[in-house]
Motif scaffolding. Structure first.
Motif, mmCIF file in Angstrom:
data_model
loop_
_atom_site.group_PDB
_atom_site.id
_atom_site.type_symbol
_atom_site.label_atom_id
_atom_site.label_comp_id
_atom_site.label_asym_id
_atom_site.label_seq_id
_atom_site.Cartn_x
_atom_site.Cartn_y
_atom_site.Cartn_z
ATOM 1 N N GLU A 42 29.415 -44.420 -11.859
ATOM 2 C CA GLU A 42 30.458 -44.320 -12.880
ATOM 3 C C GLU A 42 31.402 -43.148 -12.615
ATOM 4 N N ARG A 43 30.883 -42.128 -11.920
ATOM 5 C CA ARG A 43 31.691 -40.954 -11.577
ATOM 6 C C ARG A 43 31.352 -40.508 -10.166
ATOM 7 N N ILE A 44 32.254 -39.726 -9.572
ATOM 8 C CA ILE A 44 32.057 -39.204 -8.230
ATOM 9 C C ILE A 44 32.090 -37.685 -8.287
ATOM 10 N N PRO A 45 31.116 -36.981 -7.712
ATOM 11 C CA PRO A 45 31.145 -35.517 -7.740
ATOM 12 C C PRO A 45 32.162 -34.948 -6.757
ATOM 13 N N ASP A 46 32.582 -33.717 -6.994
ATOM 14 C CA ASP A 46 33.403 -33.036 -6.003
ATOM 15 C C ASP A 46 32.552 -32.776 -4.764
ATOM 16 N N ARG A 47 33.229 -32.430 -3.643
ATOM 17 C CA ARG A 47 32.494 -32.305 -2.379
ATOM 18 C C ARG A 47 31.487 -31.156 -2.415
ATOM 19 N N LEU A 48 31.786 -30.042 -3.067
ATOM 20 C CA LEU A 48 30.830 -28.936 -3.140
ATOM 21 C C LEU A 48 29.556 -29.363 -3.860
ATOM 22 N N LEU A 49 29.706 -30.065 -4.971
ATOM 23 C CA LEU A 49 28.541 -30.529 -5.711
ATOM 24 C C LEU A 49 27.794 -31.588 -4.915
ATOM 25 N N MET A 50 28.552 -32.478 -4.257
ATOM 26 C CA MET A 50 27.908 -33.497 -3.429
ATOM 27 C C MET A 50 27.040 -32.844 -2.353
ATOM 28 N N ASN A 51 27.580 -31.820 -1.672
ATOM 29 C CA ASN A 51 26.800 -31.107 -0.656
ATOM 30 C C ASN A 51 25.521 -30.543 -1.235
ATOM 31 N N THR A 52 25.636 -29.909 -2.401
ATOM 32 C CA THR A 52 24.473 -29.274 -3.026
ATOM 33 C C THR A 52 23.392 -30.295 -3.350
ATOM 34 N N LEU A 53 23.774 -31.422 -3.942
ATOM 35 C CA LEU A 53 22.794 -32.444 -4.315
ATOM 36 C C LEU A 53 22.110 -33.035 -3.084
ATOM 37 N N ILE A 54 22.890 -33.332 -2.038
ATOM 38 C CA ILE A 54 22.309 -33.907 -0.825
ATOM 39 C C ILE A 54 21.382 -32.908 -0.142
ATOM 40 N N GLU A 55 21.836 -31.653 -0.033
ATOM 41 C CA GLU A 55 21.023 -30.636 0.645
ATOM 42 C C GLU A 55 19.771 -30.301 -0.143
ATOM 43 N N ARG A 56 19.830 -30.358 -1.466
ATOM 44 C CA ARG A 56 18.615 -30.153 -2.264
ATOM 45 C C ARG A 56 17.593 -31.258 -2.010
ATOM 46 N N LEU A 57 18.067 -32.404 -1.534
ATOM 47 C CA LEU A 57 17.160 -33.486 -1.158
ATOM 48 C C LEU A 57 16.704 -33.354 0.299
ATOM 49 N N GLY A 58 17.097 -32.257 0.966
ATOM 50 C CA GLY A 58 16.663 -32.004 2.337
ATOM 51 C C GLY A 58 17.458 -32.726 3.394
ATOM 52 N N LEU A 116 14.636 -26.297 -6.066
ATOM 53 C CA LEU A 116 15.305 -27.019 -4.973
ATOM 54 C C LEU A 116 16.563 -26.231 -4.609
ATOM 55 N N PHE A 117 16.875 -26.159 -3.296
ATOM 56 C CA PHE A 117 17.944 -25.279 -2.854
ATOM 57 C C PHE A 117 18.851 -25.952 -1.824
ATOM 58 N N SER A 118 20.138 -25.687 -1.950
ATOM 59 C CA SER A 118 21.120 -26.120 -0.955
ATOM 60 C C SER A 118 21.191 -25.059 0.143
ATOM 61 N N ILE A 119 21.990 -25.321 1.190
ATOM 62 C CA ILE A 119 22.178 -24.343 2.261
ATOM 63 C C ILE A 119 22.763 -23.057 1.697
ATOM 64 N N GLN A 120 23.783 -23.163 0.842
ATOM 65 C CA GLN A 120 24.399 -21.969 0.257
ATOM 66 C C GLN A 120 23.387 -21.166 -0.545
ATOM 67 N N GLU A 121 22.536 -21.830 -1.308
ATOM 68 C CA GLU A 121 21.529 -21.131 -2.100
ATOM 69 C C GLU A 121 20.496 -20.455 -1.208
ATOM 70 N N LEU A 122 20.123 -21.105 -0.117
ATOM 71 C CA LEU A 122 19.172 -20.504 0.827
ATOM 72 C C LEU A 122 19.781 -19.293 1.525
ATOM 73 N N GLU A 123 21.077 -19.350 1.837
ATOM 74 C CA GLU A 123 21.738 -18.197 2.449
ATOM 75 C C GLU A 123 21.691 -16.991 1.513
ATOM 76 N N LEU A 124 21.892 -17.228 0.247
ATOM 77 C CA LEU A 124 21.805 -16.160 -0.743
ATOM 78 C C LEU A 124 20.395 -15.571 -0.806
ATOM 79 N N LEU A 125 19.397 -16.434 -0.774
ATOM 80 C CA LEU A 125 18.004 -15.966 -0.807
ATOM 81 C C LEU A 125 17.679 -15.135 0.427
#
Length: 604
Positions: A44-60, A156-165
Motif C-alpha cells: 500500500e506504501r513504499i518506504p524511502d530508500r534509507l528506510l528500505m536499506n535499514t529494513l533489508i539490512e536488519r533482515l541480514g 536488529l541492526f542495519s549497517i549504519q547502526e552497526l557502524e555506530l556500535l
C-alpha cells in the motif's frame, strides 16, 4: 506487468521476515511504526530508500541487489553522503565540517531519524577523542531506544547502526576496556549470526574484525583472532573487496606465527608487502579501520529504470520523449548526465507505466532468494566452477518468468557461455547466439555504425554482459580490432555518466582490464600500459575490483613493449592472483614465468 514489479519489495520483505521468524514489532522498532510496516508489506506504501536499506539490512540482506526509483531529494542526499565519505578518506576534516553544515545533512527531506543519526555519527568522527560518549549513545538510541551500552538479545541492526556500535566500542576501549571488548565481540557475533548475505556481511565484517584484533590482544586470543581474520579475508576476496586486507594480513601473519602456522604466515607476509608496495607506488593511502561509511550501490538509478522500462516496451528514445522533452534531453536523462525535472519525471513514468516506488533487481522477480541466486551464479562463473554454474543456471531458468525479455536475455546469455565453456561449439556460434539474444532488446544490427556515434547510447546491464562476451569471442578467434572496438564502446558508454561509473564499478573495471590486455595486440602497447595504470589507481582508491588482472595486464604489456620487467614482478603478479584465488590467471602466469625464465625452481 509494471504493477507487478511495484509489489516486489513488499513481497520479499514479508517473506524474508516470516522465514526468519521475526515479528513486525521487532523489525521496525525505532525506525517506523508497525502500521507503516504493515502497509509496506501489503504494497500500500513504499518506504524511502534509507528506510528500505535499514529494513533489508536488519533482515541480514544486502540492499545492493535492488535497483530503485528514488526521489530528487534522495538523489541529492546520497550524492552529499558520497562526498562526505570521499572527503573523510582524504582526511580533510575542515572540508567535512563544511559539508555537514549543508542543508542535505539534516533537512529531514528524506528520513528525519536516519538522516539525523548519520549526521551525529559524522559529528563524532570529526570530534575524535574529544567527543562525548553520551553523544554516541544518543545517536544509537535514535533507532534503538532501549540501548544501555550492550546489544539486546532481540535487537536488529542495519549497517549504519552497526557502524555506530563499533565507534561506540572504540570509545569504550579508551576508558572501559572490558566493556568495549565485550561489545566488539557481541557485534562480531551478531554479524556472523544475522548477516546471511555475503554482500551485506562484507560491508561491515572486515572492519569489525580489524578493530577487534587491534584492541583484543594477547596470545590467549590468537586462535579466535586468526579464525575471524580468515573468515573476513575469504569472504572479501570472493567479492573482489580488499579495503582492509593489508591490516587483516598483518594480523593473520602475526597470529599464524603464534599458532605455529609458518607456511601460511609466509604467504600472508608476501601478499601484504605486494599490496603495500602498490599503494605506495600509486600514492594511495592504505585504508584504516577507524570508521566506516558504506554507500549502497544501485541508488542513483532513475536513468537505468527508465532505460529498462523503455527497452522492455521496445520503444525508441524519440517515441518516449515525444511531447515531454526533446530526444536530446531525454538521452541525457537516460545516461545520467542530468536529472529530470519533477514534471518531466512524472510524465516519463506515466508513459513508461512506472509507478512510484518502482523496485527491480538485475532480473525481474518477486523472490529475494532469486537475487541471491544471481549472486551465486556470478561467483560460479568467476571461479569457472562449471558444476555450480550449471546448478545455478537450471534453478534460475526454473524460477524466472521467461516471458519477460530481460529475464530471457539474462538466462540465455549465461546458458550460451556455459555451453561454450563445456566445448559444445566454437567462437562463431558463440557470437551468433549472443547476437540473437541481443536482438530481444536491440532492433539495430551490431554492424551498424550508429553504435559508435557520438550520441548517447546506453546499454542495460545484461546487454553489456552480452557485448563483453562477444568481444571476448572476437578476440579468441583473432578479430582483436573488433574486440577493442566493442570494449572501447562500452567504456565510453559508462564514461558518459559518473553515476553509472560509480554504481557499476566492478563491471567497468572488468571491461577496463580486458581492453588494457588487448590494446598491445593491436599495436597500442603504450595505451594498454597507461590504461592498466589508471585502472590500478582507481581500484586501489575504491578498495574493490580486479586488481590482480590489471596488475598482470600492465606487466604483460610492459614486457611486450620491451621495457625492463623482472621475473620478480611476474612472481608478484602470481602471488597477487593467488591471494585473489584466481586459478586461471595463476596458471597463465606460471606458464609464462617458466617459459621465459627457465629454472629448476617451481612456482608453488
Amino acid at each position: 506487468e509494471f504493477r507487478e514489479m511495484e509489489n516486489m519489495f513488499s513481497g520479499f520483505l514479508r517473506k524474508e521476515r516470516e522465514k526468519r521468524g521475526i515479528s513486525q514489532e521487532r523489525l521496525c522498532r525505532g525506525v517506523c511504526a508497525v502500521s507503516a510496516l504493515s502497509r509496506y508489506e501489503n504494497g500500500e506504501r513504499i518506504p524511502d530508500r534509507l528506510l528500505m536499506n535499514t529494513l533489508i539490512e536488519r533482515l541480514g540482506k544486502s540492499s545492493d541487489k535492488l535497483v530503485t526509483m528514488i526521489s530528487c531529494q534522495e538523489y541529492a542526499y546520497f550524492e552529499w553522503k558520497s562526498k562526505v565519505k570521499e572527503t573523510l578518506r582524504k582526511k580533510n576534516i575542515a572540508l567535512v565540517q563544511e559539508l555537514i553544515l549543508r542543508k542535505e545533512a539534516r533537512d529531514a527531506s528524506v528520513n528525519l531519524v536516519l538522516q539525523e543519526q548519520f549526521y551525529q555519527y559524522i559529528q563524532e568522527i570529526v570530534n575524535g577523542k574529544e567527543g562525548e560518549i553520551s553523544s554516541l549513545e544518543e545517536a544509537i538510541r535514535l533507532t534503538n531506544p532501549d540501548f544501555t551500552g550492550r546489544i539486546a538479545a532481540e535487537g536488529l541492526f542495519s549497517i549504519q547502526e552497526l557502524e555506530l556500535l563499533l565507534l561506540y566500542a572504540q570509545r569504550q576501549m579508551e576508558t572501559r576496556a572490558g566493556q568495549g571488548a565485550k561489545l566488539l565481540e557481541d557485534v562480531l557475533s551478531y554479524i556472523q549470526e544475522h548477516m546471511t548475505d555475503i554482500q551485506a556481511k562484507n560491508q561491515i565484517f572486515p572492519r569489525a574484525v580489524c578493530l577487534y584484533c587491534r584492541y583484543v590482544t594477547g596470545e590467549a586470543n590468537a586462535q579466535k583472532r586468526y579464525l575471524l581474520c580468515r573468515e573476513a579475508f575469504e569472504n572479501s576476496r570472493k567479492d573482489q573487496r580488499f579495503e582492509y586486507t593489508v591490516e587483516l594480513l598483518g594480523y593473520m601473519r602475526k597470529d599464524a606465527i603464534c599458532l605455529g602456522k609458518e607456511f601460511e604466515a609466509v604467504s600472508y607476509q608476501v601478499w601484504k608487502k605486494i599490496l603495500e608496495a602498490m599503494y605506495q607506488e600509486y600514492g594511495v593511502e592504505i585504508p584504516q579501520a577507524e570508521w566506516g561509511i558504506e554507500i549502497p550501490q544501485n541508488l542513483f538509478l532513475i536513468p537505468e529504470i527508465l532505460l529498462s522500462a523503455r527497452v522492455e516496451q521496445g520503444a525508441s528514445q524519440e517515441e518516449i520523449s515525444e511531447g515531454i522533452c526533446t530526444p536530446e534531453t531525454y538521452s541525457r536523462i537516460e545516461t545520467g548526465k542530468r536529472s529530470p525535472s519533477l514534471k518531466n519525471l512524472e510524465a516519463l513514468k506515466s508513459r513508461l507505466k512506472i509507478r512510484s516506488g518502482y523496485y527491480m533487481g538485475e532480473v525481474w522477480t518477486e523472490d529475494f532468494a532469486v537475487l541471491e541466486l544471481v549472486q551465486e551464479l556470478r561467483a560460479a562463473v568467476s571461479a569457472s566452477n562449471l558444476k555450480a554454474w550449471e546448478m545455478c543456471q537450471q534453478r534460475l531458468e526454473e524460477k524466472l518468468d521467461l516471458s519477460k525479455k530481460i529475464n530471457r536475455q539474462y538466462t540465455e546469455g549465461y546458458r550460451t557461455c556455459l555451453e561454450y565453456q563445456k566445448g559444445k561449439f566454437l567462437e562463431d556460434e558463440w557470437i551468433r547466439r549472443h547476437r540473437k539474444t541481443l536482438s530481444y532488446t536491440r532492433k539495430e544490427p551490431m554492424e551498424q555504425r550508429m553504435f559508435c556515434e557520438e550520441r548517447a547510447h546506453v546499454f542495460t546491464n545484461t546487454e553489456t554482459i552480452l557485448l563483453q562476451q562477444i568481444a571476448l569471442a572476437e578476440k579468441i578467434r583473432g578479430e582483436k580490432e573488433k574486440a577493442v572496438e566493442i570494449w572501447e564502446l562500452l567504456l565510453k558508454d559508462y564514461g558518459r555518466s559518473r553515476i553509472r561509473m560509480e554504481n557499476h564499478f566492478k563491471e567497468v573495471m572488468l571491461i577496463w582490464s580486458n581492453l588494457a590486455n588487448t590494446l598491445p595486440d593491436v599495436g597500442k602497447t603504450k595505451e594498454g600500459i597507461a590504461l592498466a595504470d589508471q585502472g590500478i589507481r582507481m581500484v586501489l582508491e575504491k578498495g574493490q575490483g580486479p586488481l590482480n588482472m590489471l596488475f598482470a595486464n600492465r606487466i604483460y604489456a610492459m614486457k611486450e613493449a620491451g621495457q625492463d620487467v623482472r621475473k620478480e614482478q611476474f612472481e608478484q603478479a602470481y602471488a597477487l592472483s593467488e591471494m585473489f584465488g584466481d586459478l586461471e590467471l595463476q596458471n597463465s602466469l606460471k606458464y609464462y614465468i617458466q617459459k621465459n625464465w627457465p629454472s629448476k625452481e617451481k612456482i608453488h
